[in-house]
Enzyme design. Structure first.
Site, PDB file in Angstrom:
ATOM      1  CB  THR A   1      -1.553 -11.306   4.676  1.00 28.67           C
ATOM      2  OG1 THR A   1      -2.629 -12.249   4.553  1.00 28.67           O
ATOM      3  CG2 THR A   1      -0.506 -11.871   5.605  1.00 28.67           C
TER       4      THR A   1
ATOM      5  CB  ILE B   1       4.080  -2.615   6.864  1.00 27.09           C
ATOM      6  CG1 ILE B   1       2.943  -3.471   7.410  1.00 27.09           C
ATOM      7  CG2 ILE B   1       5.072  -3.468   6.091  1.00 27.09           C
ATOM      8  CD1 ILE B   1       2.004  -4.020   6.341  1.00 27.09           C
TER       9      ILE B   1
ATOM     10  NE  ARG C   1      -5.800 -12.351  -5.967  1.00 34.20           N
ATOM     11  CZ  ARG C   1      -5.813 -12.977  -7.142  1.00 34.20           C
ATOM     12  NH1 ARG C   1      -5.263 -12.438  -8.189  1.00 34.20           N
ATOM     13  NH2 ARG C   1      -6.381 -14.151  -7.247  1.00 34.20           N
TER      14      ARG C   1
ATOM     15  CD  GLN D   1      -2.181 -13.625   1.011  1.00 33.30           C
ATOM     16  OE1 GLN D   1      -1.818 -12.852   1.882  1.00 33.30           O
ATOM     17  NE2 GLN D   1      -3.373 -14.177   1.020  1.00 33.30           N
TER      18      GLN D   1
ATOM     19  CG  ASP E   1       3.247  -5.882  -5.868  1.00 33.19           C
ATOM     20  OD1 ASP E   1       4.274  -6.555  -5.688  1.00 33.19           O
ATOM     21  OD2 ASP E   1       2.526  -5.450  -4.934  1.00 33.19           O
TER      22      ASP E   1
ATOM     23  CG  HIS F   1      -2.948 -14.880  -5.409  1.00 32.43           C
ATOM     24  ND1 HIS F   1      -3.199 -14.067  -4.338  1.00 32.43           N
ATOM     25  CD2 HIS F   1      -3.527 -16.072  -5.119  1.00 32.43           C
ATOM     26  CE1 HIS F   1      -3.907 -14.736  -3.423  1.00 32.43           C
ATOM     27  NE2 HIS F   1      -4.108 -15.952  -3.881  1.00 32.43           N
TER      28      HIS F   1
ATOM     29  CB  THR G   1      -0.999   0.029   1.180  1.00 32.60           C
ATOM     30  OG1 THR G   1      -0.321  -0.318   2.375  1.00 32.60           O
ATOM     31  CG2 THR G   1      -2.141  -0.932   0.973  1.00 32.60           C
TER      32      THR G   1
ATOM     33  CB  CYS H   1       0.320 -22.358 -26.801  1.00 32.59           C
ATOM     34  SG  CYS H   1       0.987 -20.674 -26.885  1.00 32.59           S
TER      35      CYS H   1
HETATM   36 ZN    ZN Z   1      -0.752 -19.363 -27.569  1.00 25.23          ZN
END
Ligand code: ZN
Length: 245
Positions: free
Chosen positions: A185, A228, A24, A91, A94, A111, A16, A122
């Site tokens: 978190t 933090i 999320r 999590q 970024d 994530h 933040t 592919c």
């Molecule tokens: Zn592809």
């Protein structure tokens, strides 16, 4: 695998200060806006070209790619440079831990990453900037240049499974570490949240650095509520000094 001394589980709160909001989390932006949530839900994304066009516009506007690491990310990278074995389980999508100087192999992205695109057919991957450039050049929904498949951000969308390999490594690190620090978190989203319990079950010293209470505070050896950006650097310097003996 070398026995890691310090495992750090990081969530939205560590970023933040870099200007990235919580998208999320249980109270994150996406969960509060059903229309926005569709843009990051696999089923809608794959089934509706209009949703994909909107999602590409959202990615184009997203500030995540322009964000810079903050003092907390830098403190984690410094701990590693000081010779303390450290692994990050994040999590966040970024990529700021790596930008702060932490080697890529020491970061597990539960994530995925917003800094890359991936083909849903592919699995070809590439820098997100390249896909954004195509959108800016006029392609509303740029297809894969290898196979024509649908491209998406290399993040785990709602409705997609986490990568079992990444998850397995995260669990192994959690079981092996001696110190487990959950930072920024809410420890409310599984499976990341459960890792804090696994760490404590396996005898690690559990430290929680978060502004709000978490379901694991009772089990923690130390709970830090201070910002933090200042408290994590202090905590890690302390750890670094301890491990020098
Ligand atoms: Zn592809």
């Amino acid at each position: 695998m070398n026995r890691p001394l310090v495992a750090i589980l990081s969530g939205a709160g560590i970023s933040t200060d870099s200007g990235i909001p919580d998208y999320r989390g249980p109270n994150g932006l996406w969960r509060r806006d059903p229309e926005a949530e569709k843009l990051v839900t696999y089923e809608y994304y794959m089934g509706d070209p209009e949703i994909r066009c909107q999602a590409w516009q959202m990615r184009r506007r997203n500030r995540t790619l322009k964000a810079e690491p903050n003092a907390a990310h830098r403190a984690v990278a410094e701990l590693e440079r000081a010779g303390v074995p450290v692994r990050v389980i994040t999590q966040n999508v970024d990529g700021l831990h790596q930008l702060a100087g932490l080697p890529t192999r020491k970061v597990l992205e539960l994530h995925g990453t917003a800094r890359k695109f991936v083909c849903t057919k592919c699995q070809a991957r590439g820098p997100m900037e390249d896909a954004i450039a195509r959108v800016e050049a006029g392609e509303d929904d740029p297809p894969c240049l290898e196979c024509g498949g649908i491209l998406k951000s290399a993040t785990v969308m709602f409705g997609e499974r986490l990568d079992p390999v990444v998850l397995g490594e995260a669990l192994a690190i959690t079981k092996a570490c001696t110190v487990f620090i959950a930072v920024g978190t809410s420890l409310q989203v599984q499976p990341a949240a459960g890792l804090a319990g696994v760490a404590a079950d396996n005898g690690a010293r559990l430290v929680i650095v978060n502004a709000e209470p978490t379901p694991y505070d009772e089990r923690a050896d130390e709970v830090i509520r201070q910002p933090i950006g200042t408290s994590l650097p202090e905590l890690l310097q302390q750890l670094s000094a301890e491990s020098a003996y």
